[in-house]
Every structure is written in structure tokens, then in C-alpha cells.
Design an enzyme around this catalytic site. Structure first.
Site, short mmCIF file in Angstrom:
data_model
loop_
_atom_site.label_atom_id
_atom_site.label_comp_id
_atom_site.label_asym_id
_atom_site.label_seq_id
_atom_site.Cartn_x
_atom_site.Cartn_y
_atom_site.Cartn_z
N ILE A 31 0.83 -1.22 0.00
CA ILE A 31 0.00 0.00 0.00
C ILE A 31 0.86 1.27 0.00
O ILE A 31 0.42 2.32 -0.49
CB ILE A 31 -0.99 -0.02 1.20
CG1 ILE A 31 -2.18 0.89 0.95
CG2 ILE A 31 -0.30 0.32 2.51
CD1 ILE A 31 -3.34 0.66 1.90
N ASN A 87 11.64 -8.54 6.96
CA ASN A 87 11.93 -7.88 8.23
C ASN A 87 11.46 -8.80 9.35
O ASN A 87 10.31 -9.26 9.33
CB ASN A 87 11.20 -6.53 8.31
CG ASN A 87 11.76 -5.53 7.31
OD1 ASN A 87 12.97 -5.44 7.14
ND2 ASN A 87 10.89 -4.80 6.65
N GLN A 94 9.88 -4.88 11.78
CA GLN A 94 8.70 -5.63 11.35
C GLN A 94 7.45 -5.01 11.95
O GLN A 94 7.31 -4.94 13.18
CB GLN A 94 8.80 -7.11 11.76
CG GLN A 94 7.61 -7.93 11.27
CD GLN A 94 7.68 -9.41 11.65
OE1 GLN A 94 8.61 -9.84 12.34
NE2 GLN A 94 6.70 -10.18 11.20
N HIS A 100 5.98 -12.12 5.82
CA HIS A 100 5.84 -11.62 4.44
C HIS A 100 7.20 -11.35 3.84
O HIS A 100 8.12 -10.89 4.52
CB HIS A 100 4.97 -10.36 4.40
CG HIS A 100 5.36 -9.28 5.35
ND1 HIS A 100 5.06 -9.34 6.71
CD2 HIS A 100 6.03 -8.13 5.17
CE1 HIS A 100 5.54 -8.25 7.31
NE2 HIS A 100 6.14 -7.51 6.39
N LEU A 101 7.29 -11.64 2.57
CA LEU A 101 8.50 -11.40 1.78
C LEU A 101 8.24 -10.17 0.92
O LEU A 101 7.28 -10.15 0.15
CB LEU A 101 8.75 -12.65 0.92
CG LEU A 101 9.96 -12.70 0.00
CD1 LEU A 101 11.26 -12.61 0.80
CD2 LEU A 101 9.95 -14.00 -0.81
N HIS A 102 9.10 -9.14 1.09
CA HIS A 102 8.99 -7.96 0.22
C HIS A 102 9.75 -8.25 -1.07
O HIS A 102 10.92 -8.66 -1.03
CB HIS A 102 9.67 -6.74 0.87
CG HIS A 102 9.04 -6.23 2.12
ND1 HIS A 102 8.24 -5.10 2.16
CD2 HIS A 102 9.11 -6.68 3.40
CE1 HIS A 102 7.85 -4.87 3.41
NE2 HIS A 102 8.36 -5.82 4.19
P1 5GP Z 1 7.10 -4.77 7.56
O1 5GP Z 1 7.66 -3.48 8.06
O2 5GP Z 1 6.23 -5.47 8.58
O3 5GP Z 1 8.16 -5.67 6.97
O4 5GP Z 1 6.19 -4.36 6.31
C1 5GP Z 1 4.81 -4.24 6.34
C2 5GP Z 1 4.40 -3.73 4.98
O5 5GP Z 1 2.99 -3.87 4.87
C3 5GP Z 1 4.74 -2.25 4.74
O6 5GP Z 1 5.55 -2.12 3.59
C4 5GP Z 1 3.36 -1.60 4.56
O7 5GP Z 1 3.36 -0.57 3.60
C5 5GP Z 1 2.48 -2.76 4.16
N1 5GP Z 1 1.09 -2.64 4.57
C6 5GP Z 1 0.63 -2.34 5.82
N2 5GP Z 1 -0.71 -2.34 5.84
C7 5GP Z 1 -1.11 -2.66 4.58
C8 5GP Z 1 -2.41 -2.81 3.99
O8 5GP Z 1 -3.46 -2.66 4.62
N3 5GP Z 1 -2.44 -3.14 2.67
C9 5GP Z 1 -1.30 -3.32 1.93
N4 5GP Z 1 -1.43 -3.63 0.63
N5 5GP Z 1 -0.05 -3.19 2.48
C10 5GP Z 1 0.02 -2.86 3.77
#
Ligand code: 5GP
Ligand code: ZN
Length: 114
Positions: A31, A87, A94, A100-102
Site C-alpha cells: 500500500i 523484516n 517488522q 511476508h516477503l517484500h
Molecule cells: P514490515 O515493516 O512489517 O516488513 O512491512 C509491512 C508492509 O505492509 C509495509 O511495507 C506496509 O506498507 C504494508 N502494509 C501495511 N498495511 C497494509 C495494507 O493494509 N495493505 C497493503 N497492501 N499493504 C500494507
């Protein structure tokens, strides 16, 4: 289990832009993209982090990376390269506690990350 936004995305309660899916994996657009292509690849099974994947479930990692390979090829990222990031925990920042894998690409990515 407490509520999980990625489980809500999987159930359709929270809308998302689908990129790829199969029996075990769902991939959707981040998002807040940090690169021209920024996709999140998640297991349908709720697992909080890398460290919560049980020995009998290690195939999750294989499925995540197999999906990444397919998506990278589909998006034409295989030629110029891309980055895969997980992360894990507080120091890595995180924010969502569903593994989740980016997958990021479409521009030159700096190294090391912050
Ligand atoms: P983290 O920091 O946990 O590795 O990454 C979480 C990711 O999830 C972030 O890049 C953030 O932009 C994404 N994200 C968080 N909430 C949502 C959502 O409701 N929808 C989508 N598509 N992505 C989300
Ligand atoms: Zn979840």
C-alpha cells in the site's frame, strides 16, 4: 490469535491488489510502495515471523521464494535485478506480524539498507 491485517486481506475483509496466488501463497501490491515495484508475498497460513515457522512447515520458505521467482519473471525484473527482504522482529522494523516477503525492484536499490 489477535487480529491480523494480512489475514483480513486474505479473507477479503481488507481490499488489496492481487498480483499472484496459488494454494499456499498470496501476493499483493504494498500500500506504500518503496520502489516502482513493491509486492508483498505471504503464506495463506498465519505465521508471525521467520522464527515461528515450525520444522514441518519449512516448505513455506520454498513457496514464498518460488512465487517471488515467478512474479519477478512476470514483471520483467529478472534482467536488471530486484531485492527480496523479510523484516524479522523489532530491530528490523517488522510492523505486520504475519510473515511476508517484500519483493522490490524497478530502480537501483541502495545497499546497505538503513
Ligand atoms: P514490515 O515493516 O512489517 O516488513 O512491512 C509491512 C508492509 O505492509 C509495509 O511495507 C506496509 O506498507 C504494508 N502494509 C501495511 N498495511 C497494509 C495494507 O493494509 N495493505 C497493503 N497492501 N499493504 C500494507
Ligand atoms: Zn495473519
Amino acid at each position: 490469535m489477535d487480529s491480523c491485517i494480512f489475514c483480513d486481506i486474505l479473507s477479503g475483509k481488507i481490499p488489496s491488489t492481487p498480483i499472484y496466488q496459488d494454494d499456499t501463497i498470496y501476493a499483493f501490491a504494498d500500500i506504500h510502495p518503496k520502489a516502482p515495484v513493491h509486492i508483498l508475498i505471504i503464506p495463506r497460513q498465519h505465521v508471525s515471523s521467520v522464527m515461528d515457522v515450525q520444522t514441518q512447515d519449512l516448505k513455506i520458505f520454498s513457496a514464498l521464494h518460488g512465487a517471488a521467482q515467478k512474479i519477478a519473471r512476470e514483471k520483467g525484473l529478472d534482467r536488471d535485478g530486484f531485492r527480496l527482504v523479510i523484516n524479522n522482529g523489532t530491530n528490523a522494523g517488522q510492523a505486520v506480524h504475519h510473515l511476508h516477503l517484500h519483493l522490490m525492484g524497478g530502480r537501483k536499490l541502495n545497499w546497505p539498507p538503513g
